[in-house]
Design an enzyme around this catalytic site. Sequence first.
Site, PDB file in Angstrom:
ATOM      1  N   ASP A  15       6.564  77.652 -19.742  1.00 42.14           N
ATOM      2  CA  ASP A  15       5.604  77.185 -20.318  1.00 42.14           C
ATOM      3  C   ASP A  15       4.291  77.791 -19.915  1.00 42.14           C
ATOM      4  O   ASP A  15       3.558  77.641 -19.156  1.00 42.14           O
ATOM      5  CB  ASP A  15       5.562  75.818 -20.536  1.00 42.14           C
ATOM      6  CG  ASP A  15       4.432  75.393 -21.668  1.00 42.14           C
ATOM      7  OD1 ASP A  15       3.716  76.275 -22.381  1.00 42.14           O
ATOM      8  OD2 ASP A  15       4.378  74.094 -22.089  1.00 42.14           O
ATOM      9  N   ASP A  63       1.873  82.856 -25.971  1.00 39.43           N
ATOM     10  CA  ASP A  63       2.542  81.570 -25.460  1.00 39.43           C
ATOM     11  C   ASP A  63       4.100  81.744 -25.521  1.00 39.43           C
ATOM     12  O   ASP A  63       4.613  82.299 -26.675  1.00 39.43           O
ATOM     13  CB  ASP A  63       2.163  80.537 -26.689  1.00 39.43           C
ATOM     14  CG  ASP A  63       2.775  79.101 -26.326  1.00 39.43           C
ATOM     15  OD1 ASP A  63       2.943  78.812 -25.131  1.00 39.43           O
ATOM     16  OD2 ASP A  63       2.533  78.237 -27.059  1.00 39.43           O
TER      17      ASP A  63
END
Length: 502
Positions: free
Chosen positions: A180, A386
């Site tokens: 992440d 992301d």
Amino acid sequence: MHSCLNQKKPVMALFLALLLLALSGSSSSAAARASDHGDDYMIVAMSSLKLKSACLGHRVTPPLNSTWMPLDLMDGPCSSPSSSSAVVPSVDELLRRDQLRTDEVQKRLSHNVGDDEANGPANSKVTQVNHLAKIKVELGSRKPAKTTASQLGIHPAATVGGGVGTGTLLPGVIQTVVLDTASDVPWVQCVPCPVPPCHPQTDTFYDPTNSGSYAAFSCSSAACRQLGPYANGCANNQCQYRVTYPDGSSTSGTYSSDLLTLNPTTSVNNFQFGCSHADQGNFDSQTAGVMALGGGPESLISQTASTFGRTFSYCLPPTASYVGYFVLGAPSVASSSRSYVVTPMIRDNPSPATFYRVILRAITVAGRRIDVPATAIATGGAAVLDSRTVITRLPPTAYAAVRAAFRSAMMGMYRPAPSKGSLDTCYDFRGVRSVKLPRVALVFDGGVVELDPSGILFNDCLAFAANRDDRMPVILGNVQQQTIEVLYDVDGGAVGFRRNAC
């Protein structure tokens, strides 16, 4: 804290090498694109975009002489056998969850949007999306009296002297964690962790009482004071953390440290992480937690900065039938065959330190350039990279132009199909063995990155969606990143893109 690899990579030298390579090859690379591609379309076998029944491993050999780990996507044949029976969400459900992830990132970035615009359907308390990259690590260590290496069936961890016990410590437990890039605090579920509030997991639960190298941070420790917004008070003189996401999901527990083993030759002593005793949200049983790679001081990247120079990269495979990789440290750029498109990394003060951003100037579809609205750059900020958002989100103005160009390029060749959630440009490819697909490329400050076919079509739909308004920043999702090695040179202030890397 230090890693057992002690040679720090020259980050600034990396950036300069990448930049010189990109500049020297800009004209020749354009000629190569023209000669290799021929025109603005490519012929793509539909079978190449579909899952296979077995894991095919690496399409491209991972980087040599670097600290790398294999990476795979959820719900595919390359996932661990214990997770192969997991229920795979429908496309509509996956896209609904992805919208919640997008809302989460947008709310943290777009300080100028109203609550109604940023929140969306936040009350469903779902953050996990089943198109995510995950790696396996070992956490903790065990004394010989606890168990044996043969019982664990994994490679020996590093030798640890001093601290809690001395001598050779046997391996800890394998933990599968999601990569992440838009969060700061790494965490895994820890015993005691009743289900619920914890989520079921296929990995063995990490039990800190079985680890010979575990320690909880005291409430007066520097690590605890550094937690800032993630601090959650004190319990029995042990520092407590809590990470709450805007959609209502959260993780909380004791802020701790232990030995983290990344691969047979690389481990991180005193790795700081959240030992979670409760989490809320629909987290997947294939994962034990999250490996945070954001720019905050708590992330893996910041913790290993003295060794790896806050440099890392990853390459997501085109489908879950293949394996990609995650790399800590700088890859070699000695030969032109490892060329990168290099663009500045934007790290401005108004934004949270977590996010890595770049300027996306335009998108080309079948040779037609669609500029990203200046309002999105001036107001919404630079595009966010992301690893957990699935579908790239564009300002509505830019998305409408991209969609129109794509539909025009596909007109008359294939039957339209109904929309799938946020994807409104879909096709019926039943009976079609190969598709003539318009080339799509992202235009950055510094160069052009052409997308792989797997980054253009997602479940037979154009793999882009619109933000709610032009004020919200672009989010570059993981579908568009597939087969591209994305290199984050944080200290050097650059991002590199290398095509056909996995």
